[in-house]
Design a protein around this motif. Structure first.
Motif, mmCIF file in Angstrom:
data_model
loop_
_atom_site.group_PDB
_atom_site.id
_atom_site.type_symbol
_atom_site.label_atom_id
_atom_site.label_comp_id
_atom_site.label_asym_id
_atom_site.label_seq_id
_atom_site.Cartn_x
_atom_site.Cartn_y
_atom_site.Cartn_z
ATOM 1 N N ILE A 1 0.868 -1.184 0.000
ATOM 2 C CA ILE A 1 0.000 0.000 0.000
ATOM 3 C C ILE A 1 0.899 1.226 0.000
ATOM 4 O O ILE A 1 1.598 1.497 0.986
ATOM 5 C CB ILE A 1 -0.894 0.005 1.257
ATOM 6 C CG1 ILE A 1 -1.810 -1.224 1.256
ATOM 7 C CG2 ILE A 1 -1.726 1.285 1.309
ATOM 8 C CD1 ILE A 1 -2.536 -1.443 2.575
ATOM 9 N N ALA B 1 1.476 4.600 3.014
ATOM 10 C CA ALA B 1 0.591 4.171 4.099
ATOM 11 C C ALA B 1 0.552 5.185 5.234
ATOM 12 O O ALA B 1 -0.457 5.360 5.902
ATOM 13 C CB ALA B 1 1.038 2.807 4.613
ATOM 14 N N PRO C 1 0.205 -21.690 3.315
ATOM 15 C CA PRO C 1 0.931 -20.828 2.385
ATOM 16 C C PRO C 1 0.970 -19.390 2.898
ATOM 17 O O PRO C 1 0.365 -19.091 3.922
ATOM 18 C CB PRO C 1 0.087 -20.915 1.112
ATOM 19 C CG PRO C 1 -1.291 -21.164 1.602
ATOM 20 C CD PRO C 1 -1.165 -21.966 2.871
ATOM 21 N N THR C 2 1.652 -18.552 2.241
ATOM 22 C CA THR C 2 1.851 -17.135 2.573
ATOM 23 C C THR C 2 2.768 -16.962 3.777
ATOM 24 O O THR C 2 3.202 -15.856 4.070
ATOM 25 C CB THR C 2 0.541 -16.375 2.937
ATOM 26 O OG1 THR C 2 0.024 -16.867 4.171
ATOM 27 C CG2 THR C 2 -0.494 -16.513 1.862
ATOM 28 N N PHE D 1 6.039 -15.095 3.410
ATOM 29 C CA PHE D 1 6.071 -13.769 2.806
ATOM 30 C C PHE D 1 5.925 -12.683 3.839
ATOM 31 O O PHE D 1 5.896 -11.517 3.518
ATOM 32 C CB PHE D 1 4.910 -13.607 1.831
ATOM 33 C CG PHE D 1 4.860 -14.706 0.843
ATOM 34 C CD1 PHE D 1 3.646 -15.166 0.384
ATOM 35 C CD2 PHE D 1 6.013 -15.298 0.374
ATOM 36 C CE1 PHE D 1 3.587 -16.194 -0.537
ATOM 37 C CE2 PHE D 1 5.966 -16.329 -0.542
ATOM 38 C CZ PHE D 1 4.739 -16.774 -1.003
ATOM 39 N N GLU E 1 7.916 -2.423 6.087
ATOM 40 C CA GLU E 1 7.447 -1.051 5.933
ATOM 41 C C GLU E 1 5.971 -0.996 6.208
ATOM 42 O O GLU E 1 5.262 -1.957 5.903
ATOM 43 C CB GLU E 1 7.624 -0.644 4.469
ATOM 44 C CG GLU E 1 8.881 0.092 4.191
ATOM 45 C CD GLU E 1 9.002 0.314 2.718
ATOM 46 O OE1 GLU E 1 8.837 1.466 2.295
ATOM 47 O OE2 GLU E 1 9.232 -0.672 2.001
ATOM 48 N N GLU E 2 5.506 0.150 6.664
ATOM 49 C CA GLU E 2 4.058 0.290 6.788
ATOM 50 C C GLU E 2 3.550 0.383 5.354
ATOM 51 O O GLU E 2 3.966 1.245 4.599
ATOM 52 C CB GLU E 2 3.712 1.571 7.544
ATOM 53 C CG GLU E 2 2.314 1.517 8.107
ATOM 54 C CD GLU E 2 2.175 2.333 9.373
ATOM 55 O OE1 GLU E 2 3.161 2.373 10.128
ATOM 56 O OE2 GLU E 2 1.117 2.923 9.589
ATOM 57 N N GLY E 3 2.673 -0.501 5.009
ATOM 58 C CA GLY E 3 2.261 -0.592 3.622
ATOM 59 C C GLY E 3 2.443 -2.014 3.125
ATOM 60 O O GLY E 3 1.751 -2.459 2.221
ATOM 61 N N ASP E 4 3.392 -2.742 3.716
ATOM 62 C CA ASP E 4 3.501 -4.171 3.438
ATOM 63 C C ASP E 4 2.225 -4.833 3.928
ATOM 64 O O ASP E 4 1.759 -4.542 5.025
ATOM 65 C CB ASP E 4 4.688 -4.788 4.207
ATOM 66 C CG ASP E 4 5.989 -4.648 3.451
ATOM 67 O OD1 ASP E 4 7.015 -4.382 4.090
ATOM 68 O OD2 ASP E 4 5.978 -4.792 2.216
ATOM 69 N N VAL E 5 1.686 -5.702 3.131
ATOM 70 C CA VAL E 5 0.453 -6.371 3.530
ATOM 71 C C VAL E 5 0.775 -7.817 3.891
ATOM 72 O O VAL E 5 1.236 -8.587 3.051
ATOM 73 C CB VAL E 5 -0.582 -6.326 2.390
ATOM 74 C CG1 VAL E 5 -1.852 -7.068 2.795
ATOM 75 C CG2 VAL E 5 -0.905 -4.883 2.044
ATOM 76 N N THR F 1 -0.054 -11.160 4.131
ATOM 77 C CA THR F 1 -1.110 -12.065 3.696
ATOM 78 C C THR F 1 -1.228 -13.273 4.616
ATOM 79 O O THR F 1 -2.273 -13.915 4.653
ATOM 80 C CB THR F 1 -0.870 -12.520 2.247
ATOM 81 O OG1 THR F 1 0.490 -12.925 2.122
ATOM 82 C CG2 THR F 1 -1.149 -11.392 1.279
ATOM 83 N N THR G 1 -3.922 -12.397 6.864
ATOM 84 C CA THR G 1 -5.226 -12.528 6.208
ATOM 85 C C THR G 1 -5.669 -13.983 6.259
ATOM 86 O O THR G 1 -6.802 -14.303 6.604
ATOM 87 C CB THR G 1 -5.126 -12.108 4.733
ATOM 88 O OG1 THR G 1 -4.536 -10.820 4.645
ATOM 89 C CG2 THR G 1 -6.494 -12.098 4.077
ATOM 90 N N MET G 2 -4.749 -14.874 5.906
ATOM 91 C CA MET G 2 -5.055 -16.297 5.870
ATOM 92 C C MET G 2 -5.452 -16.787 7.259
ATOM 93 O O MET G 2 -6.441 -17.500 7.428
ATOM 94 C CB MET G 2 -3.803 -17.040 5.386
ATOM 95 C CG MET G 2 -3.965 -18.510 5.259
ATOM 96 S SD MET G 2 -5.004 -18.962 3.868
ATOM 97 C CE MET G 2 -3.873 -18.764 2.547
ATOM 98 N N ARG H 1 -6.614 -15.069 9.708
ATOM 99 C CA ARG H 1 -7.877 -14.456 10.089
ATOM 100 C C ARG H 1 -9.043 -15.225 9.488
ATOM 101 O O ARG H 1 -10.033 -15.499 10.166
ATOM 102 C CB ARG H 1 -7.902 -12.996 9.625
ATOM 103 C CG ARG H 1 -9.154 -12.244 9.996
ATOM 104 C CD ARG H 1 -9.129 -10.841 9.408
ATOM 105 N NE ARG H 1 -8.320 -9.958 10.206
ATOM 106 C CZ ARG H 1 -8.770 -9.277 11.265
ATOM 107 N NH1 ARG H 1 -10.023 -9.387 11.629
ATOM 108 N NH2 ARG H 1 -7.970 -8.510 11.940
ATOM 109 N N ILE H 2 -8.924 -15.580 8.219
ATOM 110 C CA ILE H 2 -10.000 -16.332 7.565
ATOM 111 C C ILE H 2 -10.216 -17.664 8.277
ATOM 112 O O ILE H 2 -11.335 -18.089 8.533
ATOM 113 C CB ILE H 2 -9.665 -16.570 6.080
ATOM 114 C CG1 ILE H 2 -9.697 -15.246 5.317
ATOM 115 C CG2 ILE H 2 -10.644 -17.551 5.451
ATOM 116 C CD1 ILE H 2 -9.255 -15.373 3.871
ATOM 117 N N GLN I 1 11.358 -23.075 -2.381
ATOM 118 C CA GLN I 1 10.665 -22.356 -3.465
ATOM 119 C C GLN I 1 11.488 -22.517 -4.744
ATOM 120 O O GLN I 1 11.388 -23.543 -5.399
ATOM 121 C CB GLN I 1 10.459 -20.879 -3.096
ATOM 122 C CG GLN I 1 9.598 -20.673 -1.872
ATOM 123 C CD GLN I 1 8.180 -20.197 -2.200
ATOM 124 O OE1 GLN I 1 7.716 -20.305 -3.330
ATOM 125 N NE2 GLN I 1 7.490 -19.690 -1.206
#
Lengths: 411, 319
Positions: free
Chosen positions: A142, A145, B99-100, B103, B108-112, B114, B117-118, B120-121, B233
């Motif tokens: 992003i 940010a 997976p993920t 990664f 940095e703030e802005g790195d997402v 994932t 996310t995984m 959390r789901i 990988q």
């Protein structure tokens, strides 16, 4: 200065020409003191008389003050009124300043995002870097940010296929935690909605899965995330969402109404609904048009579309539904309407899904008869992949949700 | 002492994990294979049906998942969210490879992240009558990822190392084995399970613009060195390690990874007797069947040997 408040005529026009009191509807934020008058006939409620209204807005541009000259009870009230409250000054509700919104978007919605930004100075486009790692999983960044802290942020999403959900969801879950002041997800088309048929135990309601996933969006400083969806397929689906999101259900039908007004035969339009479901969803927004309702009837093994009520003869009939998939239902409706004498046939759907290029079945009528094709097929830009394919192909015409979304972002 | 009665388990699975599911069911009479109809609507969204939904009422149920690409996540999650609500006695999700995980670098703030996310789901899986869902994961990449999961799931972190140990014991030179770790991360993850072996630890060192693998500690000379890591990988790191180990006198070099991710067929550089003369660096390359597509592609080509997680999973289902 133009009057900010409309004057309403009383609902019961009196036969004798007494001077009609002007009635102002009373907005809640008014702090005026009104004495309720004796109600006369229908349309009772709080009425007052304010004649020559001078009002102006303060230069600070916040609210305005309504200055009203003193009205003496003897001047022009009719006999049955009680004494009129005297209003010296009334504060207008402050004009709500526009929220500045930073709009992020998924790649496939870039065009719509750009249009939204053109609709309003208060909306600014922001970018995300959408890359992939070697194994196909998303590598997202992003940009800037830090710069979004304390700002209202929105994300324009599009779940056109299952494989794009995970990367967009990662952004949706990440943005609210960046110290923003509020978060809105705009998902014009909510997919899976039309599959939700729990007929057998064993049926898996994917609409519920999707609603669950969205309901788990983290809370930002602005509280629950707003989730803007256009013409959700099944009205009960609003209850699938948990308390941490605020679903905001909008409709594309106002865009259709605007467009119909511009047609040369706008006086000759009838609205047709392909089934009762569509009627339930839309009839309230289309009340001032004559209505035709179709339905599917079983005859042995086959199902036919029949006219249930209404008369298409000589009319320009516009079939209205929330979405189109294979187009089979619309084509059947078109045939039935043509057979019953419709002069022209058009269609409107908010969501042009058209899997496997099924839009190809829809021919342009070229001014010939309605059996051969449609005059217009309006869709919105909720499904960007379809829009790319049909944009310059008659009968298709794309009505953009940009204005509607820009307004929704101000909620 | 009474032997704890085995739980009867009804095992569902995603399409790509069918073979592993079969093997798991073969391990035990108490595990029964079940099926789901994985169809698609015209627009690509899943049209799923859980067969025999009534029969699983009151039973312990498990789902063997595999998130080999983002595209298959939604259909499997739909089944995973639906199963616990069918009046089952308990629910276990077996996701051998998470997976993920590799990664997740919040630099940095802005790195997402994932991985978050995984997690959390997965943490949203509804509770069944048996309480929170158990989520079985093998050799999760970053140990702190265990804390990404909410309280409504019970993460159960397993490892493939015992399977490796079994295999090593069968080797003729079992007493000449040294374990090598390609970096400190791998050492942190695994050294406790491999304490009876001599160890070598490598490290990536920067030299100008380049990054070179060096031996940080340990002596490979004359040994059959087995490089151990959680996943592979591109394979670049393993190849660099192998070169360094061979340069320091290792007699043989083999490798073990739990998860053979190998995007874009990167396993090809390890296949022995390659047309371009590469390959032949590794004596054995052990992988598990956590990544079903790769395992199929590799098809047991030398030096690869697949060690199945089936028995380990069958045991985990009894927890």
């Amino acid at each position: 200065m133009a009057s900010a408040y409309p004057s309403f005529h009383s609902l019961n026009p009196e036969p004798n020409p007494k001077p009609k009191p002007k009635v102002l509807s009373k907005p809640q934020s008014f702090r005026a003191r009104f004495v309720p008058l004796v109600p006369r006939g229908k349309g009772a409620g709080i009425r007052s008389e304010l004649t020559s209204l001078d009002f102006f807005q303060e230069s600070t541009g916040g609210g305005g003050r309504l200055h009203v000259p003193q009205i003496s009870p003897s001047s022009h009230m009719a006999t049955s009124s009680a004494s009129l409250a005297v209003v010296t000054s009334v504060a207008l509700p402050p004009k709500r300043p526009k929220k500045n919104v930073l709009l992020f978007y998924c790649e496939e919605m870039r065009e719509l995002a750009e249009r939204i930004v053109l609709e309003s100075d208060a909306i600014e486009l922001r970018s995300i870097s959408w890359r992939k790692f070697e194994d196909g999983f998303p590598n997202l960044f992003i940009s800037n940010a830090h710069g979004i802290r304390g700002q209202h942020v929105a994300f324009l999403a599009s779940f056109s296929s299952p494989k794009v959900i995970f990367e967009q969801l990662s952004i949706i879950y990440a943005l609210p935690r960046l110290f923003i002041s509020s978060f809105t997800v705009v998902l014009p088309f909510f997919p899976t909605g039309s599959y939700e048929r729990m007929e057998d135990e064993g049926d898996v309601a994917t609409a519920f899965t999707l609603a669950r996933i969205l309901s788990n969006t983290p809370i930002s400083r602005g509280g629950p995330t707003s989730l803007v969806i256009f013409d959700i397929h099944a009205l009960p689906e609003r209850f699938y969402f948990g308390d941490y999101v605020l679903p905001c259900f909008e409709s594309g039908v106002p865009l259709l109404k605007n467009r119909l007004q511009q047609l040369s035969d706008s006086e000759n339009i009838s609205i047709a609904f392909p089934d009762d479901g569509a009627w339930k969803r839309f009839h309230k927004q289309l009340q001032h048009f004559p209505v035709i309702i179709c339905n599917k009837v079983r005859e042995g093994n086959q199902r036919f579309v029949r006219l249930k009520e209404g008369d298409p003869r000589g009319r320009h009939v516009v079939i209205v539904d929330d979405l189109v998939q294979s187009g089979g239902t619309l084509i059947e409706c078109q045939k039935v309407l043509a057979a019953h004498g419709a002069a022209k046939i058009s269609a409107y759907v908010t969501h042009g899904i058209f899997p496997n290029q099924s839009w190809e079945r829809f021919q342009y009528d070229n001014g010939v008869g309605p059996e051969h094709g449609m005059s217009n097929f309006w869709i919105t830009d909720s499904c960007p992949l379809t829009v790319k394919e049909v944009q310059n192909r008659p009968p298709f015409e794309v009505l953009s949700l940009a204005g509607s979304i820009a307004a929704a972002l101000q909620v | 002492m009474e032997k704890k009665a085995k739980k009867q388990i009804y095992l569902f699975h995603c399409a790509e994990s069918e073979e592993l599911a079969r093997k798991v069911a073969e391990q035990s009479d108490s595990i029964q294979l079940q099926s789901i109809a994985w169809r698609k609507f015209d627009d690509g969204f899943p049209n799923l049906f859980i067969n025999n939904a009534h029969d699983i009422r009151g039973q312990h149920v498990a789902f063997l998942a595999s998130f080999s690409s983002p595209g298959v996540i939604f259909e499997q999650i739909s089944a995973i969210f639906a199963l616990p609500k069918l009046f089952i006695a308990s629910f276990t999700l077996v996701l051998p490879f998470f997976p993920t995980g590799s990664f997740e670098r919040m630099e940095e703030e802005g790195d997402v992240a994932t991985a978050f996310t995984m997690a959390r789901i997965l943490s949203m899986i509804p509770k069944s009558r048996g309480g929170p869902t158990s989520v079985v994961i093998y050799d999760i990449h970053a140990l702190q990822e265990r804390f990404y999961f909410g309280d409504d799931v019970l993460p159960c972190f397993e490892t493939g190392i015992p399977l490796l140990l079994q295999r090593l014991r069968q080797l003729p030179d079992a007493d000449n084995i040294t374990i090598a770790f390609p970096d400190d991360g791998a050492w942190k993850r695994f050294h406790m399970q491999l304490l009876n072996f001599p160890m070598v630890v490598c490290a990536k060192v920067r030299e100008g613009d380049k990054r070179i693998v060096r031996i940080k500690e340990g002596i490979p000379e004359g040994r059959h060195v087995v490089i151990v890591d959680d996943l592979v990988q591109s394979g670049g790191t393993l190849i660099e390690c192998q070169k360094v180990l061979t340069a320091h006198g290792a007699a043989k070099v083999s490798a073990y990874v739990t998860h053979a991710v190998f995007p874009k067929r990167s396993w090809e550089r390890f296949v022995q007797n390659n047309a371009d003369g590469s390959g032949n660096q590794f004596t054995y390359f052990w992988i598990t069947d956590s990544c079903p597509f790769t395992v199929k592609e590799i098809d047991n080509r030398s030096p690869f040997e697949v060690i199945s997680l089936a028995s380990s999973i069958a045991d985990a289902l009894q927890i």
